[in-house]
Motif scaffolding. Structure first.
Motif, PDB file in Angstrom:
ATOM      1  N   PHE A   1       0.831  -1.200   0.000  1.00 21.44           N
ATOM      2  CA  PHE A   1       0.000   0.000   0.000  1.00 21.44           C
ATOM      3  C   PHE A   1       0.870   1.255   0.000  1.00 21.44           C
ATOM      4  CE2 PHE A   1      -2.143   3.320   2.518  1.00 21.44           C
ATOM      5  CZ  PHE A   1      -3.220   3.578   1.678  1.00 21.44           C
ATOM      6  N   GLY A   2       1.888   1.295   0.847  1.00 18.17           N
ATOM      7  CA  GLY A   2       2.791   2.445   0.901  1.00 18.17           C
ATOM      8  C   GLY A   2       3.499   2.680  -0.418  1.00 18.17           C
ATOM      9  N   ILE A   3       3.967   1.607  -1.042  1.00 18.48           N
ATOM     10  CA  ILE A   3       4.650   1.718  -2.335  1.00 18.48           C
ATOM     11  C   ILE A   3       3.693   2.254  -3.400  1.00 18.48           C
ATOM     12  CG2 ILE A   3       5.675   0.370  -4.221  1.00 18.48           C
ATOM     13  CD1 ILE A   3       6.928  -1.426  -1.984  1.00 18.48           C
ATOM     14  N   LEU A   4       2.457   1.732  -3.421  1.00 14.94           N
ATOM     15  CA  LEU A   4       1.471   2.211  -4.399  1.00 14.94           C
ATOM     16  C   LEU A   4       1.167   3.697  -4.193  1.00 14.94           C
ATOM     17  CD1 LEU A   4      -1.010  -0.808  -4.538  1.00 14.94           C
ATOM     18  CD2 LEU A   4       0.595  -0.064  -6.317  1.00 14.94           C
ATOM     19  N   MET A   5       1.116   4.127  -2.953  1.00 13.96           N
ATOM     20  CA  MET A   5       0.860   5.541  -2.672  1.00 13.96           C
ATOM     21  C   MET A   5       1.997   6.424  -3.189  1.00 13.96           C
ATOM     22  SD  MET A   5      -1.969   6.270  -1.399  1.00 13.96           S
ATOM     23  CE  MET A   5      -3.220   5.062  -1.533  1.00 13.96           C
ATOM     24  N   PHE A   6       3.236   5.977  -3.021  1.00 19.25           N
ATOM     25  CA  PHE A   6       4.376   6.739  -3.536  1.00 19.25           C
ATOM     26  C   PHE A   6       4.397   6.742  -5.064  1.00 19.25           C
ATOM     27  CE2 PHE A   6       6.591   6.221   0.661  1.00 19.25           C
ATOM     28  CZ  PHE A   6       6.767   7.585   0.897  1.00 19.25           C
ATOM     29  N   ALA A   7       3.990   5.632  -5.677  1.00 18.38           N
ATOM     30  CA  ALA A   7       4.065   5.497  -7.130  1.00 18.38           C
ATOM     31  C   ALA A   7       3.046   6.373  -7.854  1.00 18.38           C
ATOM     32  CB  ALA A   7       3.862   4.037  -7.529  1.00 18.38           C
ATOM     33  N   ASN A   8       1.920   6.676  -7.210  1.00 19.00           N
ATOM     34  CA  ASN A   8       0.875   7.439  -7.884  1.00 19.00           C
ATOM     35  C   ASN A   8       0.376   8.581  -6.998  1.00 19.00           C
ATOM     36  OD1 ASN A   8      -1.006   8.237  -9.735  1.00 19.00           O
ATOM     37  ND2 ASN A   8      -2.348   6.465  -9.466  1.00 19.00           N
ATOM     38  N   PRO A   9       1.225   9.580  -6.726  1.00 20.50           N
ATOM     39  CA  PRO A   9       0.817  10.653  -5.823  1.00 20.50           C
ATOM     40  C   PRO A   9      -0.188  11.615  -6.435  1.00 20.50           C
ATOM     41  CG  PRO A   9       2.998  11.102  -6.680  1.00 20.50           C
ATOM     42  CD  PRO A   9       2.616   9.726  -7.155  1.00 20.50           C
ATOM     43  N   GLY A  10      -0.359  11.596  -7.718  1.00 25.40           N
ATOM     44  CA  GLY A  10      -1.278  12.532  -8.357  1.00 25.40           C
ATOM     45  C   GLY A  10      -2.715  12.030  -8.435  1.00 25.40           C
ATOM     46  N   ALA A  11      -3.020  10.928  -7.803  1.00 24.52           N
ATOM     47  CA  ALA A  11      -4.383  10.377  -7.850  1.00 24.52           C
ATOM     48  C   ALA A  11      -5.377  11.369  -7.262  1.00 24.52           C
ATOM     49  CB  ALA A  11      -4.434   9.059  -7.091  1.00 24.52           C
ATOM     50  N   GLY A  12      -6.577  11.335  -7.777  1.00 21.81           N
ATOM     51  CA  GLY A  12      -7.619  12.240  -7.294  1.00 21.81           C
ATOM     52  C   GLY A  12      -8.014  11.933  -5.860  1.00 21.81           C
ATOM     53  N   ALA A  13      -8.610  12.924  -5.204  1.00 20.84           N
ATOM     54  CA  ALA A  13      -8.979  12.797  -3.791  1.00 20.84           C
ATOM     55  C   ALA A  13      -9.945  11.633  -3.554  1.00 20.84           C
ATOM     56  CB  ALA A  13      -9.581  14.091  -3.284  1.00 20.84           C
ATOM     57  N   VAL A  14     -10.919  11.455  -4.442  1.00 16.36           N
ATOM     58  CA  VAL A  14     -11.881  10.361  -4.258  1.00 16.36           C
ATOM     59  C   VAL A  14     -11.183   9.015  -4.398  1.00 16.36           C
ATOM     60  CG1 VAL A  14     -13.931   9.231  -5.223  1.00 16.36           C
ATOM     61  CG2 VAL A  14     -13.880  11.705  -4.960  1.00 16.36           C
ATOM     62  N   ALA A  15     -10.310   8.887  -5.382  1.00 19.78           N
ATOM     63  CA  ALA A  15      -9.582   7.631  -5.564  1.00 19.78           C
ATOM     64  C   ALA A  15      -8.696   7.347  -4.365  1.00 19.78           C
ATOM     65  CB  ALA A  15      -8.751   7.677  -6.841  1.00 19.78           C
ATOM     66  N   VAL A  16      -8.061   8.382  -3.831  1.00 21.14           N
ATOM     67  CA  VAL A  16      -7.215   8.205  -2.657  1.00 21.14           C
ATOM     68  C   VAL A  16      -8.050   7.726  -1.471  1.00 21.14           C
ATOM     69  CG1 VAL A  16      -5.780   9.407  -0.950  1.00 21.14           C
ATOM     70  CG2 VAL A  16      -5.432   9.825  -3.379  1.00 21.14           C
TER      71      VAL A  16
END
Length: 186
Positions: free
Chosen positions: A141-156
């Motif tokens: 989960f942490g790695i995925l969060m670092f890999a895609n920091p530009g995700a929209g607020a709802v997706a996050v």
């Protein structure tokens, strides 16, 4: 295995692990149900979750002693959760990216420490892989969060919610295993 003092301590305190899991599932369901909540509210809700999770983990570490010493990976996870929760409370105006990085760092460190705890408990705890798997999920989960920091607020919010539900279910499964084993050994 049932004569091991660490195993007995884990069995006696299975409720702390279950409570952590239930808190994670509740947080995850709320995050999925209301994805359009304001970032400030998400920061505060996540901060409350991280603080409570850290407190429960720290209490569990203090109660589960191995040769008179707290189990250090659990104590570190607890302190990290309390610290992350306090950061979220004192800086609620964090940006979406700031929150994402805070959660990603927290998930990575927590996951690594849970994997360490699972490795340390492998000779004392049957099915320690539940703890290791929850740690691996946190790291992923942490790695995925670092890999895609530009995700929209709802997706996050949805990703955070799904992670919390999955993580919580894994902790509940571990707690039920501990409860079942401690009931047979009582």
């Amino acid at each position: 295995m049932s004569d091991n003092p660490l195993w007995q301590a884990l069995g006696r305190h299975w409720k702390w692990i279950a409570l952590r899991g239930v808190a994670a599932v509740i947080f995850g369901v709320l995050a999925i149900a209301w994805p359009s909540i304001a970032l400030a509210v998400l920061v505060l809700v996540w901060g409350a979750y991280a603080f409570v999770d850290g407190l429960f983990t720290l209490l569990a570490a203090a109660r589960m002693r191995e040769s008179g010493r707290p189990i250090w990976p659990l104590a570190l996870v607890g302190l990290l959760g309390i610290g992350a929760g306090l950061v979220a409370f004192f800086w609620p105006a964090l940006t979406a990216l700031g929150l994402l990085m805070l959660i990603a760092v927290w998930a990575l460190i927590t996951g690594v420490l849970q994997i360490i705890a699972a490795i340390r408990l492998r000779n004392s705890l049957a099915n320690e892989w539940w703890l290791g798997l929850s740690g691996a999920v946190s790291v992923l989960f942490g790695i995925l969060m670092f890999a895609n920091p530009g995700a929209g607020a709802v997706a996050v919010v949805w990703v955070i919610g799904a992670y919390a539900v999955f993580f919580g279910v894994l902790l509940i499964m571990l707690a039920l295993r501990l409860r079942k084993t401690s009931t047979f050994n009582a």
